[in-house]
Design a protein around this motif. Structure first.
Motif, PDB file in Angstrom:
ATOM      1  N   CYS A 148     -25.976 -19.425 -23.259  1.00 43.45           N
ATOM      2  CA  CYS A 148     -27.171 -19.992 -22.631  1.00 43.45           C
ATOM      3  C   CYS A 148     -28.145 -18.861 -22.297  1.00 43.45           C
ATOM      4  O   CYS A 148     -27.768 -17.883 -21.659  1.00 43.45           O
ATOM      5  CB  CYS A 148     -26.795 -20.758 -21.366  1.00 43.45           C
ATOM      6  SG  CYS A 148     -28.243 -21.292 -20.419  1.00 43.45           S
ATOM      7  N   CYS A 181     -28.476 -18.761 -18.169  1.00 44.83           N
ATOM      8  CA  CYS A 181     -27.385 -18.372 -17.261  1.00 44.83           C
ATOM      9  C   CYS A 181     -26.241 -17.630 -17.943  1.00 44.83           C
ATOM     10  O   CYS A 181     -25.331 -17.141 -17.284  1.00 44.83           O
ATOM     11  CB  CYS A 181     -26.848 -19.601 -16.523  1.00 44.83           C
ATOM     12  SG  CYS A 181     -25.846 -20.663 -17.586  1.00 44.83           S
ATOM     13  N   CYS A 222     -27.821 -24.520 -21.641  1.00 50.57           N
ATOM     14  CA  CYS A 222     -26.689 -25.394 -21.325  1.00 50.57           C
ATOM     15  C   CYS A 222     -27.199 -26.638 -20.584  1.00 50.57           C
ATOM     16  O   CYS A 222     -28.376 -26.730 -20.244  1.00 50.57           O
ATOM     17  CB  CYS A 222     -25.661 -24.637 -20.486  1.00 50.57           C
ATOM     18  SG  CYS A 222     -26.230 -24.274 -18.827  1.00 50.57           S
ATOM     19  N   CYS A 262     -29.086 -25.923 -17.399  1.00 48.13           N
ATOM     20  CA  CYS A 262     -30.364 -25.204 -17.481  1.00 48.13           C
ATOM     21  C   CYS A 262     -31.405 -25.872 -18.379  1.00 48.13           C
ATOM     22  O   CYS A 262     -32.532 -25.392 -18.476  1.00 48.13           O
ATOM     23  CB  CYS A 262     -30.135 -23.786 -17.997  1.00 48.13           C
ATOM     24  SG  CYS A 262     -28.963 -22.828 -17.048  1.00 48.13           S
TER      25      CYS A 262
HETATM   26 ZN   LIG Z   1     -27.310 -22.245 -18.570  1.00 47.12          ZN
END
Ligand SMILES: [Zn+2]
Length: 248
Positions: free
Chosen positions: A153, A156, A175, A178
């Protein structure tokens, strides 16, 4: 007035006046070079063979104040298998336009030059041309330092994802947690993500035999083009042409 020699591939041209042509060359030392080939459109011009689109030639160039000019050229490879096949021509023209739009005189010219030359050799034999276009787009972007982050991701760093979204604005995958950070993010299947990773990890020539189903191909096209057009901030003319003749 300086003279210099370089090998280069012709990646674009436009006609000038009655018999001249302005060429866009891509060379290992200088990247893009614009040079005028005088009289090249006259019958029996000695410059004709070596200055056609995709020709890989050795050039003797004269430095000019605004524009260099071609004094001599010696053809090394004409890529006639591309030239005699309309589909391959159309794809080659698209690859050349992407190269022109995304490069300046850069310090990675040598690497980009080798990559483009390899692209032309592969374009003579690659069977699945739309899939080759996807490989070219991703590999070119990666070479120029704009590879999308497809391994975790982009926000993150999460690596394990049940579902993933691709955000061109974010520069890679997001992801579940996010994904709302990029409202234009596109949902992408695990299979398509795996193909993108495969393309970025494998050597170019190893991909020529790659086969994927039409659903993955469609998804990959959507994601790739969204990303490429975001990077270029404009739509290549040759891409419209590919779409018009429904090749893509
Ligand atoms: Zn993420």
């Amino acid at each position: 007035m300086g003279l210099y020699t370089t090998e280069a591939v012709v990646v674009g041209y436009r006609d000038l006046g009655e018999a001249d042509r302005i060429l866009t060359l891509f060379s290992p030392e200088k990247g893009k070079i614009h040079a005028v080939a005088r009289g090249v459109r006259r019958p029996r011009s000695p410059l004709m063979a070596g200055t056609q689109l995709f020709s890989y030639s050795k050039f003797l160039l004269v430095e000019g104040k605004n524009l260099d000019s071609v004094s001599q050229c010696e053809l090394k490879e004409s890529f006639f298998k591309i030239r005699e096949d309309l589909d391959r021509m159309a794809y080659g023209a698209y690859f050349a336009e992407l190269l022109r739009l995304s490069t300046r005189e850069c310090d990675k010219s040598e690497e980009v030059f080798r990559f483009f030359l390899k692209t032309l050799f592969l374009l003579e034999v690659w069977e699945d041309l739309p899939l080759m276009a996807r490989a070219f787009e991703l590999k070119l972007m990666a070479l120029l330092g704009f590879a999308p982050q497809v391994f975790c991701c982009v926000n993150c760093g999460e690596k394990r994802m049940e579902n993933a979204w691709f955000g061109s604005l974010s520069g890679g995958i997001l992801c579940e947690k996010c994904k709302d950070r990029d409202e234009k993010a596109i949902k992408i299947s695990k299979e398509t993500l795996a193909v993108m990773r495969h393309i970025l990890k494998k050597r170019y020539e190893e991909l020529a035999k790659l086969q994927v189903n039409s659903q993955i191909k469609g998804e990959l096209k959507k994601v790739n083009l969204d990303f490429v057009l975001h990077q270029l901030e404009r739509k290549p003319r040759t891409l419209r042409f590919l779409e018009d003749i429904s090749l893509l």
